[in-house]
Design a protein around this motif. Structure first.
Motif, short mmCIF file in Angstrom:
data_model
loop_
_atom_site.label_atom_id
_atom_site.label_comp_id
_atom_site.label_asym_id
_atom_site.label_seq_id
_atom_site.Cartn_x
_atom_site.Cartn_y
_atom_site.Cartn_z
N LEU A 7 -24.54 11.65 0.14
CA LEU A 7 -25.40 10.93 0.61
C LEU A 7 -26.14 11.37 2.09
CD1 LEU A 7 -24.55 7.29 -0.03
CD2 LEU A 7 -26.10 8.66 -1.28
N ASP A 8 -25.21 11.99 2.74
CA ASP A 8 -25.62 12.73 3.88
C ASP A 8 -25.98 14.34 3.77
OD1 ASP A 8 -22.88 13.70 4.02
OD2 ASP A 8 -22.46 12.55 5.86
N GLY A 9 -25.57 14.85 3.04
CA GLY A 9 -26.03 16.43 2.39
C GLY A 9 -24.99 17.18 3.22
N ASP A 10 -23.67 16.86 3.63
CA ASP A 10 -22.86 17.69 4.08
C ASP A 10 -21.71 18.29 3.13
OD1 ASP A 10 -21.15 15.63 3.29
OD2 ASP A 10 -20.21 15.20 5.45
N GLY A 11 -21.94 18.29 1.86
CA GLY A 11 -21.13 19.10 0.98
C GLY A 11 -19.87 18.56 0.58
N VAL A 12 -19.58 17.39 1.23
CA VAL A 12 -18.21 16.72 0.93
C VAL A 12 -18.52 15.27 0.61
CG1 VAL A 12 -16.73 18.46 2.15
CG2 VAL A 12 -17.70 16.36 3.27
N LEU A 13 -17.51 14.71 -0.05
CA LEU A 13 -17.66 13.17 -0.17
C LEU A 13 -16.85 12.58 0.90
CD1 LEU A 13 -17.52 12.63 -4.07
CD2 LEU A 13 -19.55 12.42 -2.44
N PHE A 50 -15.30 8.47 2.14
CA PHE A 50 -14.76 7.27 1.16
C PHE A 50 -16.09 6.55 1.17
CE2 PHE A 50 -13.26 2.95 1.13
CZ PHE A 50 -12.54 3.07 -0.05
N ASP A 51 -16.92 6.24 2.03
CA ASP A 51 -18.04 5.42 1.68
C ASP A 51 -19.08 6.06 0.52
OD1 ASP A 51 -17.44 3.62 3.34
OD2 ASP A 51 -18.59 4.55 4.85
N GLU A 52 -18.89 7.52 0.61
CA GLU A 52 -19.82 8.14 -0.51
C GLU A 52 -19.12 7.90 -1.96
OE1 GLU A 52 -22.18 11.49 1.93
OE2 GLU A 52 -20.02 11.71 1.50
N PHE A 53 -17.71 7.99 -1.85
CA PHE A 53 -16.81 7.80 -3.08
C PHE A 53 -17.03 6.32 -3.68
CE2 PHE A 53 -12.77 6.91 -4.77
CZ PHE A 53 -12.59 7.94 -5.72
N LYS A 54 -17.09 5.47 -2.80
CA LYS A 54 -17.23 4.10 -3.18
C LYS A 54 -18.55 3.75 -3.99
CE LYS A 54 -16.93 1.21 0.40
NZ LYS A 54 -16.69 0.44 1.61
N LYS A 65 -10.05 -4.50 -4.46
CA LYS A 65 -10.76 -3.21 -5.04
C LYS A 65 -11.07 -2.10 -4.00
CE LYS A 65 -14.49 -5.94 -6.79
NZ LYS A 65 -15.70 -6.21 -7.05
N VAL A 66 -10.90 -2.43 -2.80
CA VAL A 66 -11.17 -1.25 -1.66
C VAL A 66 -9.95 -0.61 -1.64
CG1 VAL A 66 -11.47 -0.90 0.76
CG2 VAL A 66 -13.01 -2.31 -0.45
N LYS A 67 -8.66 -1.37 -1.74
CA LYS A 67 -7.28 -0.64 -1.60
C LYS A 67 -7.25 0.30 -2.80
CE LYS A 67 -4.84 -4.52 0.51
NZ LYS A 67 -3.47 -5.27 0.35
N GLU A 68 -7.42 -0.03 -4.04
CA GLU A 68 -7.19 0.74 -5.25
C GLU A 68 -8.31 1.82 -5.01
OE1 GLU A 68 -5.30 0.31 -7.63
OE2 GLU A 68 -4.39 -1.33 -6.49
N LEU A 69 -9.39 1.67 -4.59
CA LEU A 69 -10.29 2.65 -4.32
C LEU A 69 -9.66 4.01 -3.28
CD1 LEU A 69 -14.07 1.27 -4.24
CD2 LEU A 69 -13.30 2.90 -6.08
N ARG A 70 -9.19 3.07 -2.56
CA ARG A 70 -8.59 4.09 -1.13
C ARG A 70 -7.41 5.10 -1.90
NH1 ARG A 70 -10.42 4.11 3.43
NH2 ARG A 70 -11.59 2.23 4.44
N GLY A 118 -5.42 15.17 4.15
CA GLY A 118 -5.53 14.30 5.20
C GLY A 118 -6.79 14.54 5.91
N SER A 119 -7.89 15.14 5.44
CA SER A 119 -9.05 15.36 6.31
C SER A 119 -10.09 14.10 6.08
CB SER A 119 -10.05 16.54 5.41
OG SER A 119 -10.20 16.23 4.09
N GLY A 120 -9.64 13.21 4.97
CA GLY A 120 -10.71 12.15 4.87
C GLY A 120 -11.86 12.41 4.05
N LEU A 121 -11.96 13.75 3.40
CA LEU A 121 -13.10 13.99 2.66
C LEU A 121 -12.70 14.75 1.32
CD1 LEU A 121 -14.75 15.83 5.58
CD2 LEU A 121 -15.38 13.60 4.82
#
Length: 141
Positions: A125-131, A133-137, A76-81, A91-94
């Motif tokens: 969740l942290d209010g930084d305006g971007v998602l 990977f953990d927030e995406f999950k 599941k995590v592989k598919e989500l990635r 490449g930003s991870g966000l």
């Protein structure tokens, strides 16, 4: 059929020598069948060691169930990635509102930048305006 019965059927399939345990060799067969990945005997022994709660050198049905659940979670995590990479800013991870809008547009969804910002805000969740990977999950959960 209940969950344990399903696991028992799968367990019986991979318990090739019918000794009531899944050996490292049988774990290799199971991983290859489920994920298509080949693992070494050393890796299979490590897997058995990680899930073998009674220390008998093999996985009984309950230990096997925990092992299979763990494989399922990894898949599941592989598919989500993979999905996350579609939406992330190169490449930003966000995931930004711009990258979300761009990907949705490629998928035939025309959404305003403001709507994308609102979508992100729901799961940011942290209010930084971007998602991240953990927030995406969390969003996909």
């Amino acid at each position: 059929m209940d969950k344990l019965s399903c696991y028992k059927r799968v367990f019986d399939h991979f318990d090739m020598d019918r000794d009531g345990k899944i050996s490292p060799f049988e774990v290799r067969e199971c991983i290859a069948a489920v994920s298509g990945e080949e693992v070494s005997m050393v890796e299979a022994e490590e897997v058995v060691g990680a899930f073998d709660m009674d220390g008998d050198g093999g996985l009984d049905v309950e230990e096997f169930e925990r092992f299979v659940d763990d494989i399922g979670e990894e898949e599941k995590v592989k598919e989500l990635r993979k999905a996350f990479k579609m939406y992330e800013m190169e490449g930003s991870g966000l995931i930004t509102a711009v990258s979300l809008r761009r990907t949705l547009k490629k998928l035939g969804e025309f959404v305003s930048l403001e709507d994308c910002m609102a979508m992100i805000a729901k799961f940011d969740l942290d209010g930084d305006g971007v998602l991240s990977f953990d927030e995406f999950k969390v969003m996909m959960g």
